[in-house]
Design an enzyme around this catalytic site. Structure first.
Site, PDB file in Angstrom:
ATOM      1  N   SER A 145      25.061  -0.887  10.221  1.00 31.69           N
ATOM      2  CA  SER A 145      25.711  -1.450   9.033  1.00 31.69           C
ATOM      3  C   SER A 145      26.481  -0.330   8.344  1.00 31.69           C
ATOM      4  O   SER A 145      26.188   0.857   8.563  1.00 31.69           O
ATOM      5  CB  SER A 145      24.636  -1.990   8.088  1.00 31.69           C
ATOM      6  OG  SER A 145      25.168  -2.208   6.799  1.00 31.69           O
ATOM      7  N   TYR A 158      16.488  -1.844   3.490  1.00 27.24           N
ATOM      8  CA  TYR A 158      17.580  -2.138   4.433  1.00 27.24           C
ATOM      9  C   TYR A 158      18.397  -0.868   4.713  1.00 27.24           C
ATOM     10  O   TYR A 158      18.646  -0.515   5.874  1.00 27.24           O
ATOM     11  CB  TYR A 158      18.458  -3.230   3.836  1.00 27.24           C
ATOM     12  CG  TYR A 158      19.547  -3.727   4.763  1.00 27.24           C
ATOM     13  CD1 TYR A 158      19.293  -4.726   5.695  1.00 27.24           C
ATOM     14  CD2 TYR A 158      20.837  -3.200   4.695  1.00 27.24           C
ATOM     15  CE1 TYR A 158      20.298  -5.197   6.541  1.00 27.24           C
ATOM     16  CE2 TYR A 158      21.842  -3.660   5.537  1.00 27.24           C
ATOM     17  CZ  TYR A 158      21.570  -4.658   6.449  1.00 27.24           C
ATOM     18  OH  TYR A 158      22.572  -5.113   7.281  1.00 27.24           O
TER      19      TYR A 158
HETATM   20  P1  NAI Z   1      21.855 -13.599  10.498  1.00 29.35           P
HETATM   21  O1  NAI Z   1      20.813 -13.786   9.484  1.00 29.35           O
HETATM   22  O2  NAI Z   1      22.947 -14.590  10.620  1.00 29.35           O
HETATM   23  O3  NAI Z   1      21.210 -13.404  11.928  1.00 29.35           O
HETATM   24  C1  NAI Z   1      20.112 -12.549  12.120  1.00 29.35           C
HETATM   25  C2  NAI Z   1      19.419 -12.965  13.393  1.00 29.35           C
HETATM   26  O4  NAI Z   1      18.264 -12.125  13.583  1.00 29.35           O
HETATM   27  C3  NAI Z   1      18.899 -14.414  13.330  1.00 29.35           C
HETATM   28  O5  NAI Z   1      19.155 -15.027  14.582  1.00 29.35           O
HETATM   29  C4  NAI Z   1      17.396 -14.229  13.121  1.00 29.35           C
HETATM   30  O6  NAI Z   1      16.613 -15.277  13.637  1.00 29.35           O
HETATM   31  C5  NAI Z   1      17.169 -12.950  13.922  1.00 29.35           C
HETATM   32  N1  NAI Z   1      15.897 -12.318  13.581  1.00 29.35           N
HETATM   33  C6  NAI Z   1      15.439 -11.949  12.367  1.00 29.35           C
HETATM   34  N2  NAI Z   1      14.200 -11.436  12.482  1.00 29.35           N
HETATM   35  C7  NAI Z   1      13.881 -11.469  13.808  1.00 29.35           C
HETATM   36  C8  NAI Z   1      12.752 -11.066  14.565  1.00 29.35           C
HETATM   37  N3  NAI Z   1      11.674 -10.541  13.971  1.00 29.35           N
HETATM   38  N4  NAI Z   1      12.776 -11.244  15.907  1.00 29.35           N
HETATM   39  C9  NAI Z   1      13.858 -11.797  16.517  1.00 29.35           C
HETATM   40  N5  NAI Z   1      14.957 -12.193  15.850  1.00 29.35           N
HETATM   41  C10 NAI Z   1      14.967 -12.032  14.514  1.00 29.35           C
HETATM   42  O7  NAI Z   1      22.498 -12.157  10.240  1.00 29.35           O
HETATM   43  P2  NAI Z   1      23.832 -11.480  10.795  1.00 29.35           P
HETATM   44  O8  NAI Z   1      24.733 -11.311   9.664  1.00 29.35           O
HETATM   45  O9  NAI Z   1      24.307 -12.170  12.003  1.00 29.35           O
HETATM   46  O10 NAI Z   1      23.249 -10.042  11.146  1.00 29.35           O
HETATM   47  C11 NAI Z   1      23.097  -9.548  12.451  1.00 29.35           C
HETATM   48  C12 NAI Z   1      22.937  -8.036  12.370  1.00 29.35           C
HETATM   49  O11 NAI Z   1      24.111  -7.468  11.789  1.00 29.35           O
HETATM   50  C13 NAI Z   1      21.756  -7.587  11.496  1.00 29.35           C
HETATM   51  O12 NAI Z   1      21.141  -6.465  12.102  1.00 29.35           O
HETATM   52  C14 NAI Z   1      22.433  -7.196  10.189  1.00 29.35           C
HETATM   53  O13 NAI Z   1      21.704  -6.236   9.485  1.00 29.35           O
HETATM   54  C15 NAI Z   1      23.750  -6.640  10.712  1.00 29.35           C
HETATM   55  N6  NAI Z   1      24.802  -6.616   9.715  1.00 29.35           N
HETATM   56  C16 NAI Z   1      25.317  -7.778   9.183  1.00 29.35           C
HETATM   57  C17 NAI Z   1      26.316  -7.718   8.241  1.00 29.35           C
HETATM   58  C18 NAI Z   1      26.927  -8.934   7.637  1.00 29.35           C
HETATM   59  O14 NAI Z   1      27.717  -8.802   6.686  1.00 29.35           O
HETATM   60  N7  NAI Z   1      26.643 -10.148   8.120  1.00 29.35           N
HETATM   61  C19 NAI Z   1      26.836  -6.434   7.760  1.00 29.35           C
HETATM   62  C20 NAI Z   1      26.237  -5.289   8.378  1.00 29.35           C
HETATM   63  C21 NAI Z   1      25.256  -5.395   9.312  1.00 29.35           C
END
Ligand code: NAI
Length: 261
Positions: A145, A158
Site C-alpha cells: 500500500s 495497517y
Molecule cells: P477487499 O476488502 O475488496 O478485498 C480483500 C480480500 O481479502 C477479500 O476477498 C477478503 O475476503 C480477503 N481476506 C480478508 N481476510 C482474509 C483471510 N484471513 N484469509 C483469506 N482472505 C482474506 O480489499 P481490496 O481493496 O481489494 O484490497 C486488496 C489488497 O490491496 C489488501 O491487501 C489491501 O490492503 C490492499 N490495498 C488496497 C487499497 C485500496 O484502496 N482498495 C489501497 C492499498 C492497498
C-alpha cells in the site's frame, strides 16, 4: 498480453473481490491457470471460476484463512495436487479497521497484523519452499500500500503491517535472488473496491480523497492487476525487491502541488 504467463499456475489470496478479483481475471486472460483463494464465502469465487472456465480458461477455488499456518500449507499442496505445479503467488488478502490508537484493542491490532503481515509471510514461505525444492524460478507479489511509506492515523496496525510487508519483500528478494526467484510488492493508492465502497459512495469523502491524488481520480482494480501481470511476466525479469506504486501520484507529497511550500 504477456506470452510468458500462458500456462503458468498462480494462487491469488483474497481473490474473490476487489483487487484480488481483478488480478485473477487478468491472469486468466493471459492464459494463466488460477487458484482463487477465499476465506469464508465460496459463492463469489465459484462464480468467477465458472466464468473463467466458460471463456476457455482454467480456474479452481480453495478455501483458506491466510492467517492460519495449516491453511496456507494446504493451499499450496492442493494447488500442486490439482495443477501439477506453482509459479506465481500473490499475497493480496488484507483487512483494515480504523480506531484511535490509544483505544485500539490488542485483538484488532493482532487481527490486522495476522492477516496482512503474517499471512503474507506464510504465503511467501510456502511458495518459496515449493520453488526451492522443485528448482522453480517462481514469482511472489505482495499487495502492500502507499501506507508502507505514508503514516496513517487511526490505522496504526495497517500502516505497521504494510511497512512490515515492504521490508519482508526486500529481505526475501535479496535472500532468494541467487535462485532466480523474484519477490516484489505493489503499492496501490486509493482504489475503488469493497474495502472503500462506503467511503467513496459519500461525495464529500470521495472529493477529499481525490484532493490527495495529483492525477485527481480514484484508481480502478484493473489498474493494479495490470501491474500484477507485468511483475509476474518475464518482461520484468530484472526487477526484484521493489514496491511499484500505482497511486496516481498519491505518494508524491501532494500538498506541495502547485508549488506550495
Ligand atoms: P477487499 O476488502 O475488496 O478485498 C480483500 C480480500 O481479502 C477479500 O476477498 C477478503 O475476503 C480477503 N481476506 C480478508 N481476510 C482474509 C483471510 N484471513 N484469509 C483469506 N482472505 C482474506 O480489499 P481490496 O481493496 O481489494 O484490497 C486488496 C489488497 O490491496 C489488501 O491487501 C489491501 O490492503 C490492499 N490495498 C488496497 C487499497 C485500496 O484502496 N482498495 C489501497 C492499498 C492497498
Amino acid at each position: 498480453m504477456y506470452n510468458s504467463l500462458t500456462g503458468k499456475v498462480a494462487i491469488v489470496t483474497g481473490g474473490s473481490m476487489g483487487i484480488g478479483e481483478a488480478v485473477v481475471r487478468r491472469y486468466a486472460e493471459e492464459g494463466t491457470k488460477v487458484v482463487i483463494n477465499y476465506r469464508s464465502h465460496p459463492e463469489e469465487a465459484d462464480q468467477i471460476a465458472e466464468e473463467i472456465k466458460q471463456a476457455g480458461g482454467e480456474a479452481i477455488t480453495i478455501q483458506a484463512d491466510v492467517s492460519k499456518e495449516d491453511d496456507m500449507i494446504r493451499l499450496v499442496k492442493e494447488t500442486v495436487d490439482h495443477f501439477g505445479r506453482l509459479d506465481i503467488f500473490v499475497n493480496n488478502a488484507g483487512v483494515e479497521m480504523p480506531s484511535p490508537s490509544h483505544e485500539m484493542s490488542l485483538e484488532d491490532w493482532q487481527k490486522v497484523i495476522d492477516v496482512n503481515l503474517t499471512g503474507s509471510f506464510l504465503g511467501a514461505r510456502e511458495a518459496l519452499k515449493y520453488f526451492v525444492e522443485n528448482d522453480i524460478k517462481g514469482n511472489i507479489i505482495n499487495m502492500s500500500s502507499v501506507h508502507e511509506i505514508i503514516p496513517w492515523p487511526t490505522f496504526v496496525h495497517y500502516a505497521a503491517s504494510k511497512g512490515g510487508v515492504k521490508l519482508m519483500t526486500q529481505t526475501l528478494a535479496m535472500e532468494y535472488a541467487p535462485k532466480g526467484i523474484r519477490i516484489n510488492a505493489i503499492g496501490p493508492g486509493a482504489i475503488n473496491t469493497p474495502i472503500n465502497a462506503e467511503k467513496f459512495e459519500d461525495p464529500e469523502q470521495r472529493k477529499e480523497v481525490e484532493s490527495m491524488i495529483p492525477m485527481g481520480n480514484i484508481g480502478k482494480p484493473e489498474e493494479i492487476s495490470a501491474v500484477a501481470a507485468w511483475l509476474a511476466s518475464d518482461e520484468s525479469s530484472y526487477v526484484t525487491g521493489i514496491t511499484l506504486f500505482a497511486d496516481g501520484g498519491m505518494s508524491l507529497y501532494p500538498s506541495f502541488q502547485a508549488g506550495r511550500g
